[in-house]
Design a protein around this motif. Structure first.
Motif, PDB file in Angstrom:
ATOM      1  N   LEU A 195      -3.684   5.186   2.685  1.00 23.57           N
ATOM      2  CA  LEU A 195      -3.771   5.518   4.103  1.00 23.57           C
ATOM      3  C   LEU A 195      -3.005   6.800   4.404  1.00 23.57           C
ATOM      4  O   LEU A 195      -1.884   6.978   3.920  1.00 23.57           O
ATOM      5  N   VAL A 196      -3.617   7.668   5.199  1.00 28.70           N
ATOM      6  CA  VAL A 196      -2.948   8.842   5.750  1.00 28.70           C
ATOM      7  C   VAL A 196      -2.929   8.704   7.256  1.00 28.70           C
ATOM      8  O   VAL A 196      -3.957   8.408   7.875  1.00 28.70           O
TER       9      VAL A 196
ATOM     10  N   GLN B 299       0.819  -1.198   0.000  1.00 26.24           N
ATOM     11  CA  GLN B 299       0.000   0.000   0.000  1.00 26.24           C
ATOM     12  C   GLN B 299       0.861   1.261   0.000  1.00 26.24           C
ATOM     13  O   GLN B 299       2.044   1.223   0.331  1.00 26.24           O
ATOM     14  N   CYS B 300       0.236   2.377  -0.371  1.00 27.60           N
ATOM     15  CA  CYS B 300       0.906   3.672  -0.354  1.00 27.60           C
ATOM     16  C   CYS B 300       0.372   4.477   0.821  1.00 27.60           C
ATOM     17  O   CYS B 300      -0.840   4.617   0.999  1.00 27.60           O
ATOM     18  N   VAL B 301       1.297   5.015   1.615  1.00 23.63           N
ATOM     19  CA  VAL B 301       0.948   5.668   2.868  1.00 23.63           C
ATOM     20  C   VAL B 301       1.554   7.069   2.910  1.00 23.63           C
ATOM     21  O   VAL B 301       2.706   7.268   2.517  1.00 23.63           O
ATOM     22  N   LEU B 302       0.766   8.035   3.387  1.00 28.06           N
ATOM     23  CA  LEU B 302       1.278   9.383   3.637  1.00 28.06           C
ATOM     24  C   LEU B 302       1.329   9.616   5.137  1.00 28.06           C
ATOM     25  O   LEU B 302       0.330   9.447   5.835  1.00 28.06           O
ATOM     26  N   ILE B 303       2.501  10.003   5.638  1.00 27.85           N
ATOM     27  CA  ILE B 303       2.675  10.382   7.032  1.00 27.85           C
ATOM     28  C   ILE B 303       2.770  11.898   7.081  1.00 27.85           C
ATOM     29  O   ILE B 303       3.707  12.485   6.542  1.00 27.85           O
ATOM     30  N   ASN B 304       1.799  12.535   7.716  1.00 30.08           N
ATOM     31  CA  ASN B 304       1.833  13.997   7.853  1.00 30.08           C
ATOM     32  C   ASN B 304       2.612  14.340   9.109  1.00 30.08           C
ATOM     33  O   ASN B 304       2.196  14.034  10.220  1.00 30.08           O
TER      34      ASN B 304
END
Length: 328
Positions: free
Chosen positions: A216-217, A148-153
């Motif tokens: 997912l973020v 999966q591709c995940v963004l961590i803010n």
């Protein structure tokens, strides 16, 4: 015992040195001799009274969730931990008890784990809240899957720096927002895409990275910085996970509007009852050498107010921890 306490809510100046009675563990409790205490955004929010919805305060109140140290004594019914064991995890502050900015504090056994051989007490002291927040938000609440591709803010902070590593270790592709000065740092943690939030349009950068949007973020910044763009960032079937103690919570209408487009907005607090599982999973990743501690700055307990000022101002790379024991 030596401690830092507050007698009422306010700014960093309300933190004061205190001489308090040493706690006695009751049934199902562990008394920890604290070596180091991690400093989290939740600590200054607790100091200001913003967490009153989660627990009742009793003054004088000792802040501090994160800790590392040695088990001093255990109450009846505790069988997995024994005096002399080195541990890390969290205090019972989340239940309204005094926290870890003290020479001794009480903890629930489920909130402690044996110190992994690969960590020292300094490194471990900042892992409880940040680590379980990252692990729980990604693995439990976010149901992260390999590929999966995940963004961590907020990739350079305490939660973000661990979240990047956890996601990458579990087979995800990771992007992270950060300042330009931290781009190289978050890349070293496993973020293949670094997004300069000050000079780039985050949504456009994410779509350039993954045209359909991410799966997912994990929002480790809060303050509404990304929430309005949740459905533009996350593809249908994906999730946007908030960290509720950042005092960031989507409204019912925002949740419903996102759900209508196939995006789930949820809080990391959904998994709060499974903190012991998150702590165990985190410890396992360290034992296996798949993740490493965030950069750690050590400050003396007497400088707790300055530590709060730095964390409250943001832009701290990794973790700040307070040295409690003179011989730690």
């Amino acid at each position: 015992m030596r401690a830092i306490a507050i007698d009422g809510f306010g700014g960093p100046e309300v933190l004061r040195p205190a001489d308090l009675p040493r706690p006695v563990p009751g049934p199902g409790e562990v008394l920890v001799k604290v070596a180091y205490a991690g400093v989290n955004p939740a600590d200054w929010k607790a100091r200001e009274g913003r967490l009153a919805g989660f627990f009742d305060y009793r003054f004088p109140f000792v802040p501090g969730f994160d800790l590392s140290g040695t088990v001093e004594a255990v109450g009846s019914g505790v069988s997995d931990l024994a005096p002399g064991m080195k541990v890390f995890g969290m205090s019972n502050q989340g239940q309204g008890a005094n926290g870890s900015y003290a020479e001794y504090c009480l903890a629930d056994p489920a909130l402690l784990a044996p110190l992994p051989a690969s960590l020292d007490l300094v490194e471990a002291s900042g892992l409880g809240v940040s680590g379980t927040t990252a692990y729980g938000g990604l693995v439990d609440v976010g149901v992260l899957q390999p590929g999966q591709c995940v963004l961590i803010n907020g990739g350079a902070g305490g939660v973000g720096s661990l979240a990047i590593q956890i996601a990458a270790a579990l087979g995800a592709r990771v992007a992270a927002t950060c300042s330009a000065r931290n781009a190289e740092y978050v890349a070293s943690l496993g973020a293949e895409r670094q997004i300069d939030y000050a000079n780039q349009d985050v949504t456009a950068a994410v779509r350039d990275w993954v045209e359909a949007g991410v799966d997912l973020v994990l929002d480790a910044v809060g303050l509404g910085t990304l929430l309005p763009n949740a459905t533009a960032l996350v593809k249908p079937g994906g999730s946007f996970v908030e960290i509720e103690t950042l005092v960031s919570r989507a409204s019912e209408s925002e949740i419903a509007a996102a759900a209508a487009q196939g995006v789930r907005i949820t809080s990391n607090m959904v998994g709060i009852s499974r903190l012991s599982e998150h702590l165990a999973g985190l410890a396992r990743l360290f034992e296996e050498g798949r993740i490493r501690p965030a950069v750690t700055t050590v400050m003396p307990l007497s400088e707790a107010a300055e530590a709060h000022r730095r964390v409250e101002a943001g832009h701290v790379r990794g973790k700040i921890v307070l040295q409690i024991a003179d011989d730690a």
